[in-house]
Scaffold this motif. Structure first.
Motif, mmCIF file in Angstrom:
data_model
loop_
_atom_site.group_PDB
_atom_site.id
_atom_site.type_symbol
_atom_site.label_atom_id
_atom_site.label_comp_id
_atom_site.label_asym_id
_atom_site.label_seq_id
_atom_site.Cartn_x
_atom_site.Cartn_y
_atom_site.Cartn_z
ATOM 1 N N MET A 47 37.800 -89.628 -59.145
ATOM 2 C CA MET A 47 38.036 -87.963 -58.872
ATOM 3 C C MET A 47 37.324 -87.396 -60.331
ATOM 4 O O MET A 47 36.893 -86.318 -60.169
ATOM 5 N N ALA A 48 37.564 -88.193 -61.415
ATOM 6 C CA ALA A 48 37.079 -87.606 -62.778
ATOM 7 C C ALA A 48 35.499 -87.482 -62.738
ATOM 8 O O ALA A 48 34.931 -86.590 -63.221
ATOM 9 N N MET A 49 34.834 -88.573 -62.338
ATOM 10 C CA MET A 49 33.507 -88.520 -62.345
ATOM 11 C C MET A 49 32.673 -87.727 -61.260
ATOM 12 O O MET A 49 31.740 -86.843 -61.652
ATOM 13 N N THR A 50 33.483 -87.440 -60.120
ATOM 14 C CA THR A 50 32.713 -86.588 -59.274
ATOM 15 C C THR A 50 32.986 -85.121 -59.740
ATOM 16 O O THR A 50 32.079 -84.263 -59.699
ATOM 17 N N GLU A 51 34.148 -84.971 -60.287
ATOM 18 C CA GLU A 51 34.639 -83.687 -60.854
ATOM 19 C C GLU A 51 33.575 -83.275 -62.098
ATOM 20 O O GLU A 51 33.049 -82.227 -62.211
ATOM 21 N N ALA A 52 33.088 -84.303 -62.918
ATOM 22 C CA ALA A 52 32.332 -84.066 -64.063
ATOM 23 C C ALA A 52 30.836 -83.809 -63.664
ATOM 24 O O ALA A 52 30.298 -82.878 -64.222
ATOM 25 N N ALA A 53 30.557 -84.144 -62.545
ATOM 26 C CA ALA A 53 29.364 -83.999 -61.933
ATOM 27 C C ALA A 53 29.134 -82.537 -61.536
ATOM 28 O O ALA A 53 28.200 -82.052 -61.765
ATOM 29 N N LYS A 54 30.182 -82.172 -60.919
ATOM 30 C CA LYS A 54 30.438 -80.613 -60.421
ATOM 31 C C LYS A 54 30.154 -79.913 -61.630
ATOM 32 O O LYS A 54 29.464 -78.871 -61.809
ATOM 33 N N GLU A 55 31.002 -80.189 -62.698
ATOM 34 C CA GLU A 55 30.825 -79.228 -63.834
ATOM 35 C C GLU A 55 29.800 -79.360 -64.462
ATOM 36 O O GLU A 55 29.296 -78.305 -65.227
ATOM 37 N N SER A 56 28.997 -80.331 -64.413
ATOM 38 C CA SER A 56 27.724 -80.387 -65.235
ATOM 39 C C SER A 56 26.516 -79.567 -64.346
ATOM 40 O O SER A 56 25.333 -79.860 -64.585
ATOM 41 N N ASP A 57 26.771 -78.850 -62.966
ATOM 42 C CA ASP A 57 25.890 -78.328 -62.452
ATOM 43 C C ASP A 57 24.974 -79.192 -61.237
ATOM 44 O O ASP A 57 24.211 -78.640 -61.003
ATOM 45 N N PHE A 58 25.358 -80.309 -61.313
ATOM 46 C CA PHE A 58 24.894 -80.937 -60.005
ATOM 47 C C PHE A 58 25.224 -80.771 -58.812
ATOM 48 O O PHE A 58 26.164 -80.126 -58.648
ATOM 49 N N GLY A 59 24.543 -80.669 -57.781
ATOM 50 C CA GLY A 59 24.543 -80.313 -56.458
ATOM 51 C C GLY A 59 25.505 -80.919 -55.565
ATOM 52 O O GLY A 59 26.072 -81.951 -56.270
ATOM 53 N N ASN A 60 25.682 -80.777 -54.297
ATOM 54 C CA ASN A 60 26.729 -81.762 -53.575
ATOM 55 C C ASN A 60 25.664 -82.429 -52.643
ATOM 56 O O ASN A 60 24.695 -82.127 -52.197
ATOM 57 N N CYS A 61 26.143 -83.594 -52.299
ATOM 58 C CA CYS A 61 25.323 -84.559 -51.454
ATOM 59 C C CYS A 61 25.325 -84.043 -50.073
ATOM 60 O O CYS A 61 26.603 -84.165 -49.526
ATOM 61 N N THR A 62 24.513 -84.353 -49.245
ATOM 62 C CA THR A 62 24.306 -83.950 -47.973
ATOM 63 C C THR A 62 23.491 -84.826 -47.106
ATOM 64 O O THR A 62 23.285 -84.483 -46.094
ATOM 65 N N ASN A 63 23.657 -85.882 -47.689
ATOM 66 C CA ASN A 63 23.068 -87.316 -47.004
ATOM 67 C C ASN A 63 21.672 -87.183 -46.499
ATOM 68 O O ASN A 63 21.323 -87.548 -45.514
ATOM 69 N N HIS A 64 20.719 -86.656 -47.518
ATOM 70 C CA HIS A 64 19.368 -86.802 -47.276
ATOM 71 C C HIS A 64 18.749 -88.077 -47.544
ATOM 72 O O HIS A 64 17.743 -88.316 -46.863
ATOM 73 N N TYR A 65 19.451 -88.888 -48.352
ATOM 74 C CA TYR A 65 18.928 -90.214 -48.719
ATOM 75 C C TYR A 65 17.565 -90.253 -49.351
ATOM 76 O O TYR A 65 16.820 -91.473 -49.577
ATOM 77 N N GLU A 66 17.049 -89.084 -49.871
ATOM 78 C CA GLU A 66 15.999 -89.118 -50.674
ATOM 79 C C GLU A 66 16.259 -89.872 -51.909
ATOM 80 O O GLU A 66 15.165 -90.456 -52.537
#
Lengths: 222, 246
Positions: free
Chosen positions: B200-219
């Motif tokens: 919970m904390a790590m995914t929330e921190a990613a969001k707060e740091s302005d990273f986007g959301n994963c949509t399964n591109h697998y790039e």
């Protein structure tokens, strides 16, 4: 709160509502192909659905909810994801993803427009009032006549064929995404679900376009 | 070899960057990509011009500092290779090469090709650790860990935190980076204790740091110099669901 605001939570919502919609298009296709059996078959199918009464409305509300939620979060996530990359590199070469995955919001919005047209065409009966002929005494119409007459012109057929192309794109990325998002995939299963995803998308594409195309070609007629 | 380089030059996060063209007149096929840039910089310095800023450290592919998008691909697109381990023999005489920084809202440009990757640190700070009492060194094998779990955790722990997953992601998502740490710790007894809070904390921190959301591109997996698998993202999603239900 977690579910509707977090990154992974909203991804799960997209996956669950998405799979409900995929299940619907699969069942819808199965029902529709009864037109190839004959007028009696598809009319009996329509009669059966009609006889469910209030259940039809429960079903419609569930579908509407899944549809609206899927579109709402899809647009919201797309806006966020675009904002996360304010300026792209001059040179961008993708190695794994494809056209379908990169255009999900576009294919999604085209499908939204198509569903509105499709409802106006066959459910709300606005676009082509001449194709409805009453049948029986319960407010039913002759569905076989309606569908066959609805696809006599090239334009509606073209709209349906193009829209199903976008359905193909959307499902080919979306179906396998469901498994990844719910944590149901691993390195062994992912290539398999990706292929199944494309297979389902092809079956839906061919299945759905066969109806208007065979009608306009004169192979299914009154 | 003689090469023509189109290099992204930008004086800071608020400057509007641009591609500038440089000649690399005498490149050896045995040089690494960074050594080739060193030569270009030496020539620039001799002329009294501003040298091209880029991050680098170990130059043996394990530190995660080098970070360049070469011809549109993070780390140049060679499988499991960092920029420092990319060699000039992969290029041909007369080639034009585009060299650009990681581009993401979460990675503000410090100068030219060097970006600020503090966002990744914030994700680790939010939960990329295990809390334990310090004291004497634990006895070997006091805490048994199965071979499968150990291998799985090691594969995830290969992440060097370079940020190529973010740079290659159409959404600038850091989900592969986040998932590598979540998955690594989730299968180990030391990490299981805090597994729910961590994801919970790590995914929330990613969001707060302005990273986007994963949509399964697998790039990300294709670009990762350590070949971190997207199965770890599936694992993260599983961990998230478990934490949500609990």
């Amino acid at each position: 709160m977690q579910l509707t605001q977090s990154s992974v939570g909203r991804k799960i919502i997209m996956a669950v509502t998405g799979i409900v919609l995929v299940a619907f298009v699969c069942v819808h296709l199965l029902g529709n192909t009864s037109i190839f059996v004959g007028a009696d078959a598809i009319n009996a199918y329509a009669q059966k659905l009609h006889s469910l009464g209030p259940l039809v409305w429960v079903f419609r509300l569930v579908m509407l909810a899944a549809f609206v939620i899927h579109i709402f979060f899809g647009i919201q996530l797309t806006i966020e994801n675009k904002a996360a990359t304010p300026e792209a590199n001059v040179q961008v070469k993708r190695q794994k993803t494809g056209f379908a995955a990169e255009t999900m919001v576009i294919s999604g919005l085209v499908l939204l427009a198509f569903v509105i047209y499709h409802l106006l065409h066959f459910t709300v009966r606005v676009t082509n009032p001449e194709i409805y002929v009453p049948m029986g005494d319960q407010g039913m119409v002759d569905v076989y006549y309606m569908v066959v007459m609805g696809f006599q012109a090239v334009l509606p057929v073209a709209v349906y064929v193009v829209a199903m192309g976008f359905l193909f794109l959307h499902v080919s990325h979306g179906f396998q995404s469901f498994f990844q998002t719910l944590g149901l995939s691993n390195d062994k299963s992912l290539p398999i679900t990706m292929n199944i995803s494309k297979l389902i998308a092809v079956v839906l594409l061919l299945g759905y376009i066969s109806i208007p195309v065979l009608i306009v070609a004169g192979l299914v007629k009154i | 070899m003689k090469l023509k380089l189109h290099v992204w030059r930008q004086n800071g996060p608020n400057d509007k960057g641009r591609l500038e063209t440089y000649e690399a007149p005498d490149v050896s096929p045995d040089q690494s990509f960074l050594e080739m840039l060193d030569d270009v910089n030496q020539a620039l310095a001799k002329e009294g011009r501003d040298i091209i800023a880029f991050d680098h450290d170990c130059r043996e592919g394990i530190c995660g500092m080098c970070s360049q998008v070469i011809n549109g691909k993070a780390h140049g697109g060679q499988e499991r290779t960092t920029v420092c381990q990319l060699h000039m023999r992969e290029f041909n005489d007369g080639d034009e090469i585009y060299i650009e920084p990681w581009k993401a809202k979460a990675f503000p440009i410090i100068k030219d090709l060097a970006v600020d990757r503090t966002g990744l640190e914030k994700i680790i700070q939010a939960g990329g650790y295990t809390s334990c009492h310090t004291g004497g060194v634990a006895d070997g094998n006091a805490l048994p860990i199965g071979k499968e779990a150990a291998d799985y955790a090691m594969d995830a722990a290969e992440c060097i935190g370079c940020g190529a997953c973010v740079a290659s992601c159409p959404n600038s998502s850091a989900m592969l980076f986040t998932s590598a740490k979540v998955a690594q710790l989730a299968v180990l007894p030391q990490g299981k204790v805090e597994a729910h809070r961590r994801v919970m904390a790590m995914t929330e921190a990613a969001k707060e740091s302005d990273f986007g959301n994963c949509t399964n591109h697998y790039e990300c997996q294709a670009a990762c110099p350590k070949g971190i698998d997207v199965k770890f993202i599936a694992k993260l999603n599983r961990e998230y669901l478990k934490a949500l239900i609990k």
